[in-house]
Motif scaffolding. Structure first.
Motif, short mmCIF file in Angstrom:
data_model
loop_
_atom_site.label_atom_id
_atom_site.label_comp_id
_atom_site.label_asym_id
_atom_site.label_seq_id
_atom_site.Cartn_x
_atom_site.Cartn_y
_atom_site.Cartn_z
N THR A 126 0.81 -1.22 0.00
CA THR A 126 0.00 0.00 0.00
C THR A 126 0.85 1.27 0.00
O THR A 126 0.31 2.37 -0.13
CB THR A 126 -0.93 0.04 1.23
N SER A 127 2.16 1.14 0.16
CA SER A 127 3.02 2.32 0.28
C SER A 127 4.21 2.23 -0.67
O SER A 127 4.48 1.19 -1.25
CB SER A 127 3.52 2.45 1.72
N LEU A 128 4.88 3.37 -0.81
CA LEU A 128 6.10 3.40 -1.61
C LEU A 128 7.07 4.39 -1.00
O LEU A 128 6.67 5.35 -0.35
CB LEU A 128 5.82 3.75 -3.07
N GLU A 129 8.35 4.10 -1.21
CA GLU A 129 9.41 4.98 -0.75
C GLU A 129 10.11 5.56 -1.97
O GLU A 129 10.44 4.83 -2.91
CB GLU A 129 10.42 4.23 0.10
N LEU A 130 10.33 6.86 -1.95
CA LEU A 130 11.00 7.56 -3.03
C LEU A 130 12.39 7.99 -2.56
O LEU A 130 12.58 8.32 -1.39
CB LEU A 130 10.20 8.79 -3.45
N TYR A 131 13.34 8.01 -3.49
CA TYR A 131 14.68 8.53 -3.23
C TYR A 131 14.91 9.68 -4.20
O TYR A 131 14.61 9.55 -5.39
CB TYR A 131 15.74 7.44 -3.43
#
Length: 130
Positions: free
Chosen positions: A81-86
């Motif tokens: 349900t989530s995402l991490e961005l760099y």
């Protein structure tokens, strides 16, 4: 990778002559617009899906008015349900800042997180950080 070019404004310059530290998170968020568009194609806040859970910014070097800035955004991780961005910020080819942001795909009406749809997941995978 998503890319955005930003022209620093005079109003973003502080008393010691460089871009104020409070400006960088705003620029990073602006560079996320293509990702927001994947989740909410009509840009409607009534249907908005991307809810910010956390941000972190590391300042590596000063940024100045008068020279464009490049923002590079990658998808670091895609969860259910989530995402991490760099994210990285460059001026004149010099790495000036980096950050990360975590978002959840959220249904405001039901007040629950939702699975990231397969079609969005496939598009996000094209921008994975390696």
């Amino acid at each position: 990778m998503f890319q955005m070019r930003i022209e620093p404004r005079v109003s973003e310059t502080d008393g010691v002559g460089h871009i104020n530290n409070t400006t960088i998170p705003i620029w990073l968020e602006a560079a996320r617009n293509p990702i927001f568009k994947l989740f909410t194609p009509d840009d409607s806040f009534a249907n908005w899906k991307m809810i910010l859970l956390s941000i972190q910014v590391d300042y590596l070097s000063q940024i100045y008015f008068g020279t464009p800035v490049e923002i590079h955004t990658w998808v670091k991780r895609i969860g259910n349900t989530s995402l991490e961005l760099y994210e990285e910020v460059y001026q004149r080819g010099h790495h000036c800042a980096k950050g990360k942001a975590v978002y959840v795909n959220y249904n405001q009406e039901k007040q629950v997180s939702e699975l990231i749809p397969d079609n969005i997941r496939q598009e996000l995978e094209k921008h994975l950080y390696s």
